[in-house]
Design a protein around this motif. Structure first.
Motif, PDB file in Angstrom:
ATOM      1  N   ALA A 122      43.158  38.208 -34.588  1.00  0.00           N
ATOM      2  CA  ALA A 122      44.358  37.759 -34.743  1.00  0.00           C
ATOM      3  C   ALA A 122      45.358  38.759 -35.272  1.00  0.00           C
ATOM      4  N   GLY A 123      45.024  39.972 -35.461  1.00  0.00           N
ATOM      5  CA  GLY A 123      46.019  40.692 -35.962  1.00  0.00           C
ATOM      6  C   GLY A 123      46.209  41.139 -37.552  1.00  0.00           C
ATOM      7  N   LEU A 124      46.820  41.844 -38.230  1.00  0.00           N
ATOM      8  CA  LEU A 124      46.767  42.103 -39.561  1.00  0.00           C
ATOM      9  C   LEU A 124      47.643  40.909 -40.282  1.00  0.00           C
ATOM     10  N   PRO A 125      47.339  40.358 -41.520  1.00  0.00           N
ATOM     11  CA  PRO A 125      48.086  39.441 -42.213  1.00  0.00           C
ATOM     12  C   PRO A 125      49.618  40.050 -42.434  1.00  0.00           C
ATOM     13  N   PRO A 126      50.563  39.390 -42.451  1.00  0.00           N
ATOM     14  CA  PRO A 126      51.698  39.803 -42.543  1.00  0.00           C
ATOM     15  C   PRO A 126      52.041  40.176 -44.074  1.00  0.00           C
ATOM     16  N   VAL A 127      52.225  41.263 -44.790  1.00  0.00           N
ATOM     17  CA  VAL A 127      52.622  41.495 -46.088  1.00  0.00           C
ATOM     18  C   VAL A 127      53.985  42.388 -46.086  1.00  0.00           C
ATOM     19  N   GLN A 128      54.334  42.420 -47.193  1.00  0.00           N
ATOM     20  CA  GLN A 128      55.573  43.376 -47.723  1.00  0.00           C
ATOM     21  C   GLN A 128      54.896  44.289 -48.733  1.00  0.00           C
ATOM     22  N   LYS A 129      55.571  45.808 -48.783  1.00  0.00           N
ATOM     23  CA  LYS A 129      55.036  46.590 -49.706  1.00  0.00           C
ATOM     24  C   LYS A 129      55.222  45.892 -51.236  1.00  0.00           C
ATOM     25  N   GLY A 130      54.155  46.098 -52.000  1.00  0.00           N
ATOM     26  CA  GLY A 130      54.217  45.610 -53.139  1.00  0.00           C
ATOM     27  C   GLY A 130      53.273  44.230 -53.360  1.00  0.00           C
ATOM     28  N   ASP A 131      53.190  43.555 -52.462  1.00  0.00           N
ATOM     29  CA  ASP A 131      52.438  42.215 -52.437  1.00  0.00           C
ATOM     30  C   ASP A 131      50.789  42.309 -52.579  1.00  0.00           C
ATOM     31  N   LEU A 132      50.434  41.563 -53.561  1.00  0.00           N
ATOM     32  CA  LEU A 132      49.059  41.444 -53.665  1.00  0.00           C
ATOM     33  C   LEU A 132      48.196  41.029 -52.754  1.00  0.00           C
ATOM     34  N   CYS A 133      47.372  41.700 -52.536  1.00  0.00           N
ATOM     35  CA  CYS A 133      46.206  41.479 -51.406  1.00  0.00           C
ATOM     36  C   CYS A 133      44.763  41.425 -51.771  1.00  0.00           C
ATOM     37  N   ALA A 134      44.117  40.708 -50.928  1.00  0.00           N
ATOM     38  CA  ALA A 134      42.463  40.682 -51.194  1.00  0.00           C
ATOM     39  C   ALA A 134      41.854  41.493 -50.174  1.00  0.00           C
ATOM     40  N   ILE A 135      40.497  42.102 -50.311  1.00  0.00           N
ATOM     41  CA  ILE A 135      39.929  42.923 -49.462  1.00  0.00           C
ATOM     42  C   ILE A 135      38.460  42.636 -49.141  1.00  0.00           C
ATOM     43  N   ALA A 136      38.078  42.429 -48.121  1.00  0.00           N
ATOM     44  CA  ALA A 136      36.775  41.842 -47.837  1.00  0.00           C
ATOM     45  C   ALA A 136      35.987  42.562 -46.790  1.00  0.00           C
ATOM     46  N   LEU A 137      34.690  42.271 -46.820  1.00  0.00           N
ATOM     47  CA  LEU A 137      33.914  43.041 -45.812  1.00  0.00           C
ATOM     48  C   LEU A 137      33.878  42.499 -44.433  1.00  0.00           C
ATOM     49  N   VAL A 138      33.448  43.213 -43.629  1.00  0.00           N
ATOM     50  CA  VAL A 138      33.092  42.721 -42.141  1.00  0.00           C
ATOM     51  C   VAL A 138      32.083  41.926 -42.224  1.00  0.00           C
ATOM     52  N   GLY A 139      32.233  40.492 -41.514  1.00  0.00           N
ATOM     53  CA  GLY A 139      31.190  39.583 -41.579  1.00  0.00           C
ATOM     54  C   GLY A 139      31.215  38.514 -42.746  1.00  0.00           C
ATOM     55  N   ASN A 140      31.932  38.845 -43.689  1.00  0.00           N
ATOM     56  CA  ASN A 140      31.830  38.078 -44.907  1.00  0.00           C
ATOM     57  C   ASN A 140      33.318  37.768 -45.524  1.00  0.00           C
ATOM     58  N   ARG A 141      33.864  36.647 -45.668  1.00  0.00           N
ATOM     59  CA  ARG A 141      35.259  36.329 -46.176  1.00  0.00           C
ATOM     60  C   ARG A 141      35.512  36.334 -47.635  1.00  0.00           C
ATOM     61  N   ALA A 142      34.249  36.633 -48.367  1.00  0.00           N
ATOM     62  CA  ALA A 142      34.625  36.405 -49.713  1.00  0.00           C
ATOM     63  C   ALA A 142      34.969  37.924 -50.176  1.00  0.00           C
ATOM     64  N   PRO A 143      36.203  37.952 -50.824  1.00  0.00           N
ATOM     65  CA  PRO A 143      36.982  39.126 -51.295  1.00  0.00           C
ATOM     66  C   PRO A 143      35.859  40.095 -52.222  1.00  0.00           C
ATOM     67  N   ILE A 144      36.029  41.536 -52.246  1.00  0.00           N
ATOM     68  CA  ILE A 144      35.339  42.278 -52.980  1.00  0.00           C
ATOM     69  C   ILE A 144      36.140  43.255 -53.524  1.00  0.00           C
ATOM     70  N   ALA A 145      37.689  43.049 -53.622  1.00  0.00           N
ATOM     71  CA  ALA A 145      38.285  43.785 -54.336  1.00  0.00           C
ATOM     72  C   ALA A 145      39.874  43.237 -54.164  1.00  0.00           C
ATOM     73  N   VAL A 146      40.672  43.632 -55.225  1.00  0.00           N
ATOM     74  CA  VAL A 146      42.132  43.184 -55.442  1.00  0.00           C
ATOM     75  C   VAL A 146      43.002  44.314 -55.322  1.00  0.00           C
ATOM     76  N   GLY A 147      44.068  44.506 -54.492  1.00  0.00           N
ATOM     77  CA  GLY A 147      44.961  45.638 -54.571  1.00  0.00           C
ATOM     78  C   GLY A 147      46.325  45.026 -54.322  1.00  0.00           C
ATOM     79  N   VAL A 148      47.196  46.144 -54.273  1.00  0.00           N
ATOM     80  CA  VAL A 148      48.708  45.913 -54.021  1.00  0.00           C
ATOM     81  C   VAL A 148      48.873  46.866 -52.647  1.00  0.00           C
ATOM     82  N   ALA A 149      49.557  46.106 -51.817  1.00  0.00           N
ATOM     83  CA  ALA A 149      49.928  46.779 -50.397  1.00  0.00           C
ATOM     84  C   ALA A 149      50.736  48.025 -50.855  1.00  0.00           C
TER      85      ALA A 149
END
Length: 585
Positions: A122-149
């Motif tokens: 479906a493509g990358l989620p739309p975010v702006q610079k400085g937005d808070l984002c979650a990072i997950a691993l392939v095959g599992n939607r449970a986030p494993i990290a929190v970061g800023v774009a």
């Protein structure tokens, strides 16, 4: 940010007004969360603590802890969720996906680079610079990290997915995660999407990093339709081959490694179980809740760099594992109250316990920050000394000591013996007596004794001399110059105090004199005792802090100070205040 150990400044229960304000801040910071979800995340009646800490780089961070797990942290007035919260609300933030091997780098403090991203259908989620984002691993939607774009989605695509994509603040397996129950990410299936039409959405497909350069050409424009069709077909073929290779590799890895993972976790589980029984659990602790045994004893026995996860073992549940240990007649487990199991007996003479070799302590040794390195705590060498006052100068100047000189007890004894022999003061008829000359008269006798006492035995002479000297002490920390001070060293003072509603608290003072950081001790005790701790200025003591723990925790303090920090018992007072066996703590 939390890749290395942090220092806890304080840990207090949140006030009612602050709780409501936090709930409002959560709703404002995360518009996607509803009012009901915000009330679940920030509960109204459950215990919620505010922990103020300093990260290893000096950043001041406020962490909100609920149910023993950090749920939110605040940095520079910005609110961020932890992975524990994101596992309950996986759609709280826009989520980007990366490959499993990248997790180790992120947990080590690295940022996420764009070549490591996996582009979903479906493509990358739309975010702006400085937005808070979650990072997950392939095959599992449970986030494993929190970061800023670090850039917007459009800039990511324009750059050809090159460069730094996200500044990572917190990850699964970092020290903030370790301050909770250390649970593993749940398995959350990726959102189902319809197969993409490659003829309409060129480039919006999942690609292997190795094929990224080939797939990037699907974004090129200005070529004729024939060339475009060739590129499209080539891309489809490459994708199908990559997908097959990836799926086969994952299946092979799962089938070959699943059994090995279970065996490794079973071995770690039994190792922590035997270690806890042999070195941490005592007869006075029984009956012991199985949950307390796991949280306060087994987890603390887990070797550095390894993670104990019962769900990844063949037992799956703690109760099943303990039943197996009961069948081996190592322990006896009973349900003392409905639905709550406790360990009621332990056979410490069992061959498996007696033959278990306890490893050298590493985690319990307090980490002391020194630059960017951490060193284990070693107790100081403490020696009693004596300082020569003005009234005793004449007695000691013959041996080269002057006013203010520091001597050990053996040195004082040598000075007195040499003075008596050099001045022919030893009684000729009785060698056990020493005649007193004018110097000894003035130095050691009281005014009413000067005309009555003419001779003294050796032991009385030495005792009187030591009593007239000023007490002092020398503290030597490993690798540092000795510190000499007048007076007597204050012992570590353990106080049991009564608070409102007949609640008891344990207070510890004078930790700094022995090279212990009260904030770090409070953090360790909070995890060991599963109770809230606070660090406050000690009343009546300048530049000194005291640690307060809820409940009577003298047993835990005794193990920490005596068994793990190896401090001499004579320098700790209040150990007798531990709860008696069979009495409620």
């Amino acid at each position: 940010m939390f890749a290395k150990a942090f220092r806890v400044k304080s840990n207090t229960a949140i006030k009612g007004s602050d709780r409501r304000k936090l709930r409002a801040d959560v709703t404002a910071a995360f518009p996607s969360i509803g009012t009901d979800q915000a009330s679940e995340l920030v509960p109204g009646k459950e215990e919620l603590n505010v922990v103020k800490l300093y990260a290893h780089k000096g950043d001041a961070v406020t962490v909100y802890v609920s149910g023993g797990n950090p749920i939110l942290f605040e940095l520079e007035k910005n609110l961020y969720p932890t992975v524990y919260s994101l596992w309950s609300y996986p759609d709280l933030l826009p989520t980007f996906t990366t490959w499993p091997p990248v997790l180790e780098k992120l947990a080590g403090g690295a940022d996420l680079m764009l070549p490591g991203l996996v582009v979903p259908p479906a493509g990358l989620p739309p975010v702006q610079k400085g937005d808070l984002c979650a990072i997950a691993l392939v095959g599992n939607r449970a986030p494993i990290a929190v970061g800023v774009a670090a850039m917007s989605t459009a800039e990511m695509l324009t750059s050809g997915l090159r460069g730094r994509g996200f500044s990572v603040l917190h990850t699964y397996q970092d020290h903030l995660w370790k301050s909770g129950d250390k649970s593993s990410p749940p398995s959350i299936a990726p959102l189902a999407v319809s197969p993409p039409d490659l003829s309409e959405e060129k480039g919006c497909v999942q690609v292997d990093p190795g094929l990224h350069e080939d797939m990037r050409h699907l974004h090129l424009k200005g070529e004729d339709e024939d060339n475009g069709e060739v590129l499209q077909l080539r891309g489809e073929k490459a994708l199908s081959e990559a997908s097959e290779d990836t799926s086969v590799g994952l299946l092979n890895q799962d089938s070959a490694g699943s059994k090995a993972l279970h065996e490794q976790m079973d071995e770690l589980l039994q190792r922590c179980f035997l270690h806890a029984l042999k070195s941490r659990v005592r007869k006075a602790d029984l009956p012991l809740l199985t949950s307390t045994f796991l949280g306060s004893h087994m987890f603390s026995c887990c070797p550095e760099g390894q993670q104990l996860d019962i769900k990844k073992s063949s037992y799956r549940k703690l109760s099943k594992f303990l039943q197996h240990m009961q069948q081996e007649q190592i322990i006896q487990v009973k349900e003392l109250s409905k639905g709550v199991e406790s360990i009621v007996a332990v056979d410490w003479k069992h061959p498996r316990i007696t033959s278990f070799i306890t490893p050298e302590p590493s985690l319990a040794s307090q980490p002391i920050q020194e630059g960017s390195r951490e060193q284990p705590y070693h107790p100081p060498d403490i020696r009693s000394l004596y300082c020569v006052p003005a009234s005793m100068t004449l007695l000691f100047q013959e041996s080269g000591h002057k006013k203010g000189s520091f001597l050990e007890g053996s040195e004082v004894r040598t000075v007195i013996i040499n003075y008596a022999k050099n001045n022919d003061l030893v009684d000729a008829d009785n060698k056990n007596l020493v005649k007193l000359d004018p110097v000894l008269y003035d130095c050691i006798l009281e005014k009413n004794e000067k005309h009555t006492v003419l001779k003294l035995p050796w032991d009385s002479l030495l005792t009187r001399c030591l009593e007239k000297l000023q007490p002092a002490y020398q503290v030597t920390f490993p690798g540092q110059e000795p510190i000499v001070k007048k007076g007597k060293i204050c012992p570590i003072d353990i106080i049991l105090a009564q608070r409102a509603s007949n609640k008891k608290v344990t207070i510890v003072r004078n930790l700094e004199a022995y090279g212990l950081d009260p904030c770090l001790v409070a953090a360790i005790l909070q995890q060991r005792c599963q109770a809230s701790t606070t660090v406050t200025p000690a009343p009546g003591a300048k530049d000194s802090l005291q640690v307060q723990i809820q409940g009577n925790q003298v047993h835990h303090l005794s193990r920490l100070l005596l068994d793990e920090y190896q401090l001499p018992r004579k320098h700790i007072q209040g150990l007798e205040k531990a709860p008696k066996p069979g009495k409620k703590k």
